[in-house]
Design an enzyme around this catalytic site. Structure first.
Site, PDB file in Angstrom:
ATOM      1  N   CYS A  16       0.862  -1.097   0.155  1.00 20.47           N
ATOM      2  CA  CYS A  16      -0.044  -0.174  -0.007  1.00 20.47           C
ATOM      3  C   CYS A  16       0.919   1.334  -0.003  1.00 20.47           C
ATOM      4  O   CYS A  16       1.681   1.518   0.952  1.00 20.47           O
ATOM      5  CB  CYS A  16      -1.007  -0.003   1.280  1.00 20.47           C
ATOM      6  SG  CYS A  16      -1.534   1.536   1.487  1.00 20.47           S
ATOM      7  N   HIS A  42      -3.508   1.538   8.535  1.00 25.18           N
ATOM      8  CA  HIS A  42      -4.222   1.071   7.268  1.00 25.18           C
ATOM      9  C   HIS A  42      -5.760   1.010   7.573  1.00 25.18           C
ATOM     10  O   HIS A  42      -6.205   0.198   8.312  1.00 25.18           O
ATOM     11  CB  HIS A  42      -3.505  -0.227   6.489  1.00 25.18           C
ATOM     12  CG  HIS A  42      -4.435  -0.168   5.212  1.00 25.18           C
ATOM     13  ND1 HIS A  42      -3.715   0.339   4.128  1.00 25.18           N
ATOM     14  CD2 HIS A  42      -5.212  -1.179   4.927  1.00 25.18           C
ATOM     15  CE1 HIS A  42      -4.700  -0.233   3.101  1.00 25.18           C
ATOM     16  NE2 HIS A  42      -5.713  -0.852   3.511  1.00 25.18           N
ATOM     17  N   HIS A  50      -8.086   8.466   2.534  1.00 21.74           N
ATOM     18  CA  HIS A  50      -7.410   9.742   2.444  1.00 21.74           C
ATOM     19  C   HIS A  50      -8.358  10.800   2.227  1.00 21.74           C
ATOM     20  O   HIS A  50      -9.308  10.561   1.625  1.00 21.74           O
ATOM     21  CB  HIS A  50      -6.325   9.889   1.260  1.00 21.74           C
ATOM     22  CG  HIS A  50      -6.874   9.276   0.018  1.00 21.74           C
ATOM     23  ND1 HIS A  50      -7.027   7.845  -0.235  1.00 21.74           N
ATOM     24  CD2 HIS A  50      -7.150   9.796  -0.972  1.00 21.74           C
ATOM     25  CE1 HIS A  50      -7.219   7.716  -1.401  1.00 21.74           C
ATOM     26  NE2 HIS A  50      -7.579   8.909  -1.906  1.00 21.74           N
TER      27      HIS A  50
HETATM   28  P1  AMP Z   1      -8.161   9.214  -4.820  1.00 20.35           P
HETATM   29  O1  AMP Z   1      -8.167   9.083  -6.459  1.00 20.35           O
HETATM   30  O2  AMP Z   1      -9.219   9.995  -4.310  1.00 20.35           O
HETATM   31  O3  AMP Z   1      -7.883   7.635  -4.367  1.00 20.35           O
HETATM   32  O4  AMP Z   1      -6.888   9.961  -4.693  1.00 20.35           O
HETATM   33  C1  AMP Z   1      -5.439   9.453  -4.800  1.00 20.35           C
HETATM   34  C2  AMP Z   1      -4.707  10.567  -5.011  1.00 20.35           C
HETATM   35  O5  AMP Z   1      -3.102  10.169  -4.516  1.00 20.35           O
HETATM   36  C3  AMP Z   1      -4.418  11.475  -6.368  1.00 20.35           C
HETATM   37  O6  AMP Z   1      -4.932  12.430  -6.235  1.00 20.35           O
HETATM   38  C4  AMP Z   1      -2.849  10.997  -6.572  1.00 20.35           C
HETATM   39  O7  AMP Z   1      -2.535  12.285  -7.293  1.00 20.35           O
HETATM   40  C5  AMP Z   1      -2.362  10.855  -5.038  1.00 20.35           C
HETATM   41  N1  AMP Z   1      -1.034  10.036  -5.145  1.00 20.35           N
HETATM   42  C6  AMP Z   1      -0.777   8.902  -5.809  1.00 20.35           C
HETATM   43  N2  AMP Z   1       0.273   8.478  -5.258  1.00 20.35           N
HETATM   44  C7  AMP Z   1       0.970   9.347  -4.643  1.00 20.35           C
HETATM   45  C8  AMP Z   1       2.304   9.595  -4.113  1.00 20.35           C
HETATM   46  N3  AMP Z   1       3.255   8.744  -4.219  1.00 20.35           N
HETATM   47  N4  AMP Z   1       2.357  10.867  -3.342  1.00 20.35           N
HETATM   48  C9  AMP Z   1       1.334  11.723  -3.206  1.00 20.35           C
HETATM   49  N5  AMP Z   1       0.239  11.547  -3.776  1.00 20.35           N
HETATM   50  C10 AMP Z   1      -0.013  10.300  -4.634  1.00 20.35           C
END
Ligand code: AMP
Length: 113
Positions: free
Chosen positions: A3, A45, A99
């Site tokens: 994850c 988690h 998140h």
């Molecule tokens: P969601 O689509 O609501 O699940 O949001 C996931 C978010 O995580 C997206 O806005 C991505 O740009 C962000 N994201 C994915 N990988 C990373 C990472 N390694 N560091 C920071 N943000 C990330």
């Protein structure tokens, strides 16, 4: 478990961290959708908001308090901001670790699309 947000929370993967305590971490979204786009996560988690229950629900209070503090620090508390929890496939959730998106620094339109 593989994850990415657990790895960020455990300092196994780099991120632009803006806040951390024992239970919560906040870091900049890698693909920002607004001038301020932070992600606030529980360190432990949880797959989605659907895993919140009576026993673990205090984490939501902590996350909201963190969002308030970060809004103040980024000077968007008065202007306004959006706090978003995408959930499941139709909700647009792409990372399976709970998140909260804190988005601000521009006018937000509605509906979100
Ligand atoms: P969601 O689509 O609501 O699940 O949001 C996931 C978010 O995580 C997206 O806005 C991505 O740009 C962000 N994201 C994915 N990988 C990373 C990472 N390694 N560091 C920071 N943000 C990330």
């Amino acid at each position: 478990m593989d994850c990415i947000f657990c790895k960020i929370a455990g300092h196994e993967m780099a991120a632009n961290i803006v806040f951390e305590d024992d239970d919560v971490m906040a870091f900049r979204d890698i693909n920002p959708q607004a001038p301020i786009h932070l992600l606030i996560v529980p360190k432990k988690h949880l797959g989605s908001i659907m895993e919140i229950n009576e026993e673990n629900g205090e984490i939501i209070n902590k996350i909201i308090r963190t969002a308030q503090n970060l809004a103040r620090q980024n000077n968007i508390d008065s202007k306004g901001f959006r706090l978003v929890v995408n959930t499941g496939n139709d909700g647009g959730q792409t990372v399976g670790h709970l998140h909260f998106h804190l988005l601000g620094g521009r006018f937000m339109t509605w509906p979100p699309g």
